[in-house]
Scaffold this motif. Structure first.
Motif, PDB file in Angstrom:
ATOM      1  N   SER A   1       5.230  13.813  -3.387  1.00  0.00           N
ATOM      2  CA  SER A   1       4.392  15.103  -3.214  1.00  0.00           C
ATOM      3  C   SER A   1       5.163  16.242  -3.821  1.00  0.00           C
TER       4      SER A   1
ATOM      5  N   SER B   1      -4.299  -5.266   0.394  1.00  0.00           N
ATOM      6  CA  SER B   1      -3.313  -4.692   1.342  1.00  0.00           C
ATOM      7  C   SER B   1      -4.044  -4.717   2.669  1.00  0.00           C
TER       8      SER B   1
ATOM      9  N   LYS C   1      -2.011   7.982   6.408  1.00  0.00           N
ATOM     10  CA  LYS C   1      -3.425   7.039   6.732  1.00  0.00           C
ATOM     11  C   LYS C   1      -3.187   5.631   6.856  1.00  0.00           C
ATOM     12  N   ILE C   2      -2.315   5.239   5.971  1.00  0.00           N
ATOM     13  CA  ILE C   2      -1.777   3.860   5.682  1.00  0.00           C
ATOM     14  C   ILE C   2      -0.969   3.423   7.048  1.00  0.00           C
TER      15      ILE C   2
ATOM     16  N   ARG D   1     -11.815  10.473   6.734  1.00  0.00           N
ATOM     17  CA  ARG D   1     -10.526  11.010   6.165  1.00  0.00           C
ATOM     18  C   ARG D   1     -10.480  10.642   4.454  1.00  0.00           C
TER      19      ARG D   1
ATOM     20  N   GLN E   1      -1.119   5.150   9.819  1.00  0.00           N
ATOM     21  CA  GLN E   1      -2.081   5.229  11.215  1.00  0.00           C
ATOM     22  C   GLN E   1      -3.137   3.993  11.372  1.00  0.00           C
ATOM     23  N   ASP E   2      -3.612   3.488  10.185  1.00  0.00           N
ATOM     24  CA  ASP E   2      -4.452   2.362  10.179  1.00  0.00           C
ATOM     25  C   ASP E   2      -3.839   1.155  10.583  1.00  0.00           C
TER      26      ASP E   2
ATOM     27  N   HIS F   1     -10.354   0.281   9.301  1.00  0.00           N
ATOM     28  CA  HIS F   1     -11.688   0.147  10.046  1.00  0.00           C
ATOM     29  C   HIS F   1     -12.459   1.640   9.853  1.00  0.00           C
TER      30      HIS F   1
ATOM     31  N   ARG G   1      15.322   3.366  -4.933  1.00  0.00           N
ATOM     32  CA  ARG G   1      14.263   2.332  -4.779  1.00  0.00           C
ATOM     33  C   ARG G   1      14.312   1.607  -5.858  1.00  0.00           C
TER      34      ARG G   1
ATOM     35  N   GLU H   1      -1.274  12.715   3.043  1.00  0.00           N
ATOM     36  CA  GLU H   1      -2.561  12.117   3.718  1.00  0.00           C
ATOM     37  C   GLU H   1      -2.652  10.715   3.548  1.00  0.00           C
ATOM     38  N   VAL H   2      -2.535  10.368   2.615  1.00  0.00           N
ATOM     39  CA  VAL H   2      -2.745   8.837   2.317  1.00  0.00           C
ATOM     40  C   VAL H   2      -1.885   8.049   2.946  1.00  0.00           C
TER      41      VAL H   2
ATOM     42  N   LEU I   1       4.191   1.813  -0.753  1.00  0.00           N
ATOM     43  CA  LEU I   1       5.340   1.895  -1.919  1.00  0.00           C
ATOM     44  C   LEU I   1       4.972   2.938  -3.022  1.00  0.00           C
ATOM     45  N   PRO I   2       3.700   3.166  -3.375  1.00  0.00           N
ATOM     46  CA  PRO I   2       3.472   4.363  -4.368  1.00  0.00           C
ATOM     47  C   PRO I   2       3.712   5.542  -3.876  1.00  0.00           C
ATOM     48  N   HIS I   3       3.790   5.595  -2.507  1.00  0.00           N
ATOM     49  CA  HIS I   3       3.851   6.968  -1.669  1.00  0.00           C
ATOM     50  C   HIS I   3       5.117   7.153  -1.358  1.00  0.00           C
ATOM     51  N   THR I   4       6.230   6.781  -1.652  1.00  0.00           N
ATOM     52  CA  THR I   4       7.618   6.793  -1.103  1.00  0.00           C
ATOM     53  C   THR I   4       8.352   7.463  -2.201  1.00  0.00           C
TER      54      THR I   4
ATOM     55  N   THR J   1      -1.263   8.734  -5.845  1.00  0.00           N
ATOM     56  CA  THR J   1      -0.265   8.379  -6.884  1.00  0.00           C
ATOM     57  C   THR J   1      -0.284   9.131  -8.390  1.00  0.00           C
TER      58      THR J   1
ATOM     59  N   ASN K   1      -4.703  -2.580   4.652  1.00  0.00           N
ATOM     60  CA  ASN K   1      -5.688  -1.416   4.713  1.00  0.00           C
ATOM     61  C   ASN K   1      -6.952  -1.499   3.992  1.00  0.00           C
TER      62      ASN K   1
ATOM     63  N   ALA L   1       0.795  -1.232   0.063  1.00  0.00           N
ATOM     64  CA  ALA L   1       0.074   0.157   0.036  1.00  0.00           C
ATOM     65  C   ALA L   1       0.906   1.188  -0.068  1.00  0.00           C
TER      66      ALA L   1
END
Lengths: 753, 753
Positions: free
Chosen positions: A435, B5, A396-397, B17, A399-400, B11, B216, A392-393, A373-376, B67, B7, A371
């Motif tokens: 970002s 994944s 959230k990953i 969010r 946090q969840d 929950h 990466r 944010e995404v 990987l695309p945001h790294t 993404t 997530n 989940a």
């Protein structure tokens, strides 16, 4: 027109070069410029007493042309800063265009405007026309005035010295390793001894020149001296300004008014949301287990604390709780922790919380990996991907995952490692992030990003955390995260504790191990008087009882810590609601005597809350000097008077004694000893220690100790008063703000009678 | 579409969010997105085996949106570098727009294209598609491939270690003080053990990541290991690239082909004009007098050299020659030097040259001040103005002043101090300069600016200088300026000598003082085998005879220096005409055995010219290990064989002995001892030392030793040959390029017979 300079009669050899400049400058002139100059020089020469030849004239003209074409580099070219009031006693000004991601955007809460407004008012500290800004060669530059005798403190978690004037600071989040400017929390905030503070609100690498670097056109230059013959010659001539710059489109500067230096710090903390209020259990004793310890071994270790009468509030699990680490999976290691939920619930039943180590770089074997990987970012850390937590995404990953697999079963907080440096461990300065945030801003704020992400997660559960983090930055006062470091010099640890109070950060001078029993005890005494009392034994495997011959001294320090919790908790409430750092430099006390000696001593002594001074001992010392502010100061344990103001005293303390001093007129609330805060919460009596013979007062803050109720007004403030010299007046506790629950009853103790 | 994944079943807490992201992304959708997701999740859920709910669906969509909006951070987004051949075996490529002021613009001379063309040809070292560049967040970034076993050397005057792979270098001109990347000459050039070199042609601060920082999407990632359980875990996992970046509009990168590593260095030196050829007197012994020494005291000191049989070629005057210093006037101190011209001419009559210390910051009391003032920067250094020497007019003011008041009376060169750092001493990074040149570029090139300005001045007189400078940078091989430092660790000094040869800079591991007689002798031995043999006694006041009990050993080292001058001078000619560093790492020899042990030893041993290896001793050592390259190596003094190839040998050397080794098959030309080069120039005999039993050869370069005649072809090359094993063939000297004058006659000495 004066031609007296030595080059006025420059020899012919230079002629050709000067003419070349003129030819290049005036290509439209067809006549040989040499002829013009020769003729002109002859004419002028007849009219002056100076020797003029064609070469000197050419050089003179060439020089004037160069000057006319040149950029004016005077101070006048800098624009006057336009200060705008942001809150009572808080102003900001902008140079150029500021970044969308700045430090202020990470503040844990909104400015506490009401508290700011309740403070003594104070005008903007700089006279008109003395603060300036400009853009120079891609840099945004600020220029702020500085008086001859001002001392400047701050710039974050600094391990050496206090007065930062006269040294250049290239502030960069990094593992501290004696390289100036590089530290875990290089907060770009300084406070002046003249009673104001300045914050550079940038998430970029910033270079600050406090009182160093003389402008050519400064109005206050020190005298020029000959190094060869004048012993007063200075390698760093004093300057009359603080200058700072970032490479980037602009820079925002904040001023925080006084009237005192402490007030300026309070305004800084309040403006960024008020100081953190940890859960009460966070102030108990923390112990971290060896990195690979399995659950059963930890259960045994925990049992030993109770068996040997050592307190324990938090047990910290190290990398071995994860299935893989460096990079981490953030998933439980099923071998070491086959049933994490039952392990944590067993701990909880004993009143012990569980804290998890992690660094935020994600292994391909983590259940979060796909989940995230695309945001790294473009580069990895220890071959783990680096999430861009400005998204944010990504937050959230994380946090969840953490909420579900950690918080849901009772994890109380984290130790966020490796968000600081070194350069070889983190991403390069040119790494790219999805970002579009620069690697530089990521570096400066990665610790903040983690604090923000995890803090929000606990808040969702109406739950406080007290956690650890190894990288932070400005505007972070509101985060209940305590800094730590691999730097392990005891004096440096104490100086960092002193300096933390100048910059709105918390710090634990943790104990790990020691070469001698003296060092072991002295380190334990220090950490038990700090923001977070932790034995960080992840690599050493030490326990509080590892040097049995000094168990009593170690136990005494830890018990004292537990008894101080009501007082420490009150100090943190003062941090939260009033901005006053719970631990801070004695130099911030009114009437602290300033001299070379006292300032040096002040690097290793510190205020705790409103009424205590601690002065740790080092190594085999059994005495040391302590510089005292105005007022009477008493031995905390015996109640004997030690200083009656603005003095340097030599104090003695055997190995089992901590030099700790109470202010005359202070009442210090202590709890009855309990092995942890859960047990303390059921206690029925506080000991109120009264120091001095005059009227005495003290405060006590109380709330549920765990939830965010205090943000909704669910807390109480109490004031204890006593007049020891007048036994007809009984000491009393006045409720200043009521809280639903009853306080434990008070046992009064007149220490100085 | 996969929703496996962790997530995927986030929950409900995260629901809101995720919906917020979607709402913000699709503001035009009026219908509640929650309803859409709930309905869609229900539909999808029926068609897959995975649990799908509205929250997970919302998060999944939000993540895909993020993404899609995100910047692609993969290596593919970097542009392939387009290499253009600049000279035989030299290519460059450009990323973005380059600065007008780069390092190459300071080169002392044009590329030596003929010499480059005469070298063995070699292809461009990188396969197509492996070198890339891009602009990321205001930075120009280069990405160059790196093999698994490559070792990288260079980055200028480095005092620790040789292989720079695996450490981040933030290259900045600074006084060296153990801070990585900051050194007097942080040359952004590296050479690979695979036989090529890379130069980043930028005058900005540059950060280089050689083999550190894993992308990466790298194709060559090392395995991921669990730090907890795997002892092979690496804190710095190896990367497959060198990456480098500058904050700025662009970056130019050069590649220098081999085929050998030494060839790559030679190409670098030749491309930037060839190495410096000092005047022959520069290779004699230098002595600097105490800072305030008056002329008469200096005359006495000089007389002592002759009286005690110590050689002396150059006397260095320190700050006291100026009327004021720090900031300096550059005008003679009339008290110490009432008649500078006659002082210098007296020295000259004894064959001794005079060198002047200065730093380039100008006192208001200087006769240059008024002319220079308009051409100076916004900030001062020690309250002296900072000329902008990128301006022709500033250079001319300095040149005219110096030419008239120094060169005209016989000054031979300068010691340019304080052009390096520390930050607190120099101008801030945001200082402004009249030319508009940034403070950063001024910092990186100020030493180069001074070298360029003064070098040009001497050239105008058809005169060579040999001078000292404390700051330099890349592309500077052609300047006859030798670096020095206050860093005073003997081992570090030797390592810097080794490393200087990787970067086209010269270095003197000067001697100042010593705590023991052993250290005094060993330091003297080292400096006498370096680029410039100097006793820098400005502060210590030491003389060669300051420790009388070791006078003989000191004298022996200094006499050896004088005798080596023909050989050293030839080595410098090889530097000038062929690019081969006169002093360089033994690892550059073909057949140097590479292992952990030999590489460590190589940090403290070095090649001198074509046939000598020196291995200085430290402290009280009387033996050490030396790693030898292929071939036979002989004790220089005794002719005994020490190594017959690729071995590590333990060598013994009493305090008066220097471990110095000659290559088997080498002929080393020595001069008869003379107290200075002026006296040597009239000598009539060279000693030709022949090592080994096989065919031997050696070179000798000769010219007038002082003028620029050698640039006009006025020089000779000679080759000595001998076959010791065949006594029927007499040794002989062949004139390869004739020079007008006769050489001294040769006295042949068969060292190994």
């Amino acid at each position: 027109m004066t031609l007296r300079s030595p080059n006025a009669d420059a020899h012919d050899q230079g002629l050709e070069r000067a003419f070349a400049i003129l030819h290049a400058t005036f290509p439209e002139i067809r006549m040989p410029i040499q002829s013009i100059c020769t003729s002109l020089a002859r004419t002028l020469g007849r009219r002056t007493k100076y020797r003029i030849n064609a070469a000197s004239l050419a050089l003179f003209i060439a020089s004037r042309i160069a000057t006319a074409q040149a950029q004016d580099v005077s101070l006048d070219t800098m624009t006057l800063l336009a200060w705008v009031e942001r809150a009572p006693g808080v102003w900001s000004a902008q140079i150029g265009d500021v970044d969308s991601t700045d430090l202020a955007s990470f503040a844990a809460a909104e400015p506490k405007r009401e508290a700011l407004g309740a403070m003594n008012s104070s005008p903007i500290p700089f006279a008109n026309g003395l603060s300036r800004g400009s853009m120079v060669a891609g840099r945004a530059v600020a220029h702020l005035p500085l008086g001859e005798d001002e001392r400047l403190y701050g710039f974050g978690l600094q391990f050496r010295g206090m007065n930062r004037r006269g040294s250049v600071h290239h502030l960069r989040v990094d593992h501290y390793g004696d390289v100036q400017g590089r530290t875990h929390a290089p907060v770009p905030f300084y406070v002046s001894s003249e009673g104001y503070g300045v914050f550079f609100n940038t998430a970029r690498f910033i270079s600050v020149y406090p009182g160093i670097g003389n402008r050519r056109d400064s109005a206050n230059l020190p005298p020029i001296r000959d190094r060869n013959t004048d012993s007063q010659w200075a390698a760093r001539p004093q300057s009359d300004a603080v200058e700072a710059s970032v490479v980037g489109p602009g820079l925002e500067v904040f001023i925080f008014a006084g009237p005192t230096s402490l007030d300026a710090i309070r305004r800084y903390n309040l403006y960024f949301g008020g100081g953190a209020l940890p859960p009460r259990w966070g102030l108990g004793f923390w112990h971290r287990v060896p990195t690979n310890a399995p659950a059963d071994a930890i259960r045994d270790e925990v049992a030993q604390f109770a068996a040997q009468d050592f307190p324990l509030d938090v047990i910290g699990l190290e990398p071995g709780w994860q299935s893989k680490s460096y990079p981490g999976t953030f998933d439980w290691n099923s071998k070491n922790f086959p049933e994490p939920a039952s392990f944590i619930s067993d701990m909880s039943a004993k009143g012990i919380r569980v804290n998890l180590w992690e660094n935020p770089y994600i292994s391909p074997e983590s259940s979060m990996y796909r989940a995230m990987l695309p945001h790294t970012g473009s580069h990895m850390v220890w071959l783990g991907v680096v999430p861009d937590y400005t998204l944010e995404v990504s937050r959230k990953i994380l946090q969840d995952h953490h909420d579900k697999t950690h918080l849901a079963i009772g994890v109380s907080g984290y130790k966020i490692d490796e968000v600081d440096g070194i350069d070889e461990w983190l991403w390069p300065d040119h790494a790219a992030f999805p970002s579009g945030t620069s690697a530089e801003i990521m570096r400066q704020t990665y610790g903040l990003q983690l604090q923000q992400t995890l803090h929000a997660m606990f808040r969702e559960r109406n739950q406080r955390t007290y956690s650890l983090v190894r990288g932070s930055n400005g505007a972070s006062s509101g985060y209940p995260f305590v800094l730590y470091s691999d730097y392990y010099d005891h004096r440096g640890f104490v100086t960092a504790l002193v300096n933390s109070g100048f910059s709105g950060v918390l710090w634990t001078p943790e104990i790990r191990s020691a070469r001698t029993k003296e060092e072991w005890v002295r380190r334990m005494q220090t950490v038990c008087l700090s923001h977070l009392a932790q034995l960080n034994a992840w690599a050493s495997g030490t326990k509080p009882w590892s040097m049995p011959e000094v168990n009593d001294a170690i136990r005494a320090a830890m018990h004292l810590r537990m008894q101080l919790i009501p007082y420490l908790y009150t100090a943190f409430a003062e941090y939260h609601f009033e901005g006053t750092p719970p631990i801070r430099s004695v130099t911030l006390e009114q009437g602290f005597p300033v001299s070379g000696d006292t300032m040096k001593l002040a690097e290793t002594e510190f205020m705790i809350g409103y009424g205590l001074i601690a002065a740790p001992m080092f190594g085999k010392e059994t005495s040391r000097k302590v510089a005292f502010p105005k007022g009477e100061w008493y031995n905390f344990f015996t109640g004997e008077i030690v200083s009656n103001g603005e003095s340097i005293e030599t104090v003695h303390a055997e190995l089992d004694e901590i030099p700790l001093f109470a202010r005359g007129g202070a009442i210090i609330p202590l709890a009855a000893y309990a092995p942890n805060v859960a047990a303390m919460n059921t206690a029925t009596e506080f000991e109120m220690r009264i120091y001095g013979s005059g009227p005495a007062t003290g405060r006590l803050y109380w709330d549920d100790g765990e939830t965010l109720g205090y943000e909704r007004g669910e807390y109480g403030w109490y004031r204890a008063t006593a007049i020891p010299s007048d036994e007809t007046i009984r000491p009393s506790i006045i409720t200043e703000k009521p809280f639903g629950r009853d306080l434990p009853s008070a046992q009064w103790r007149f220490m100085s009678r």
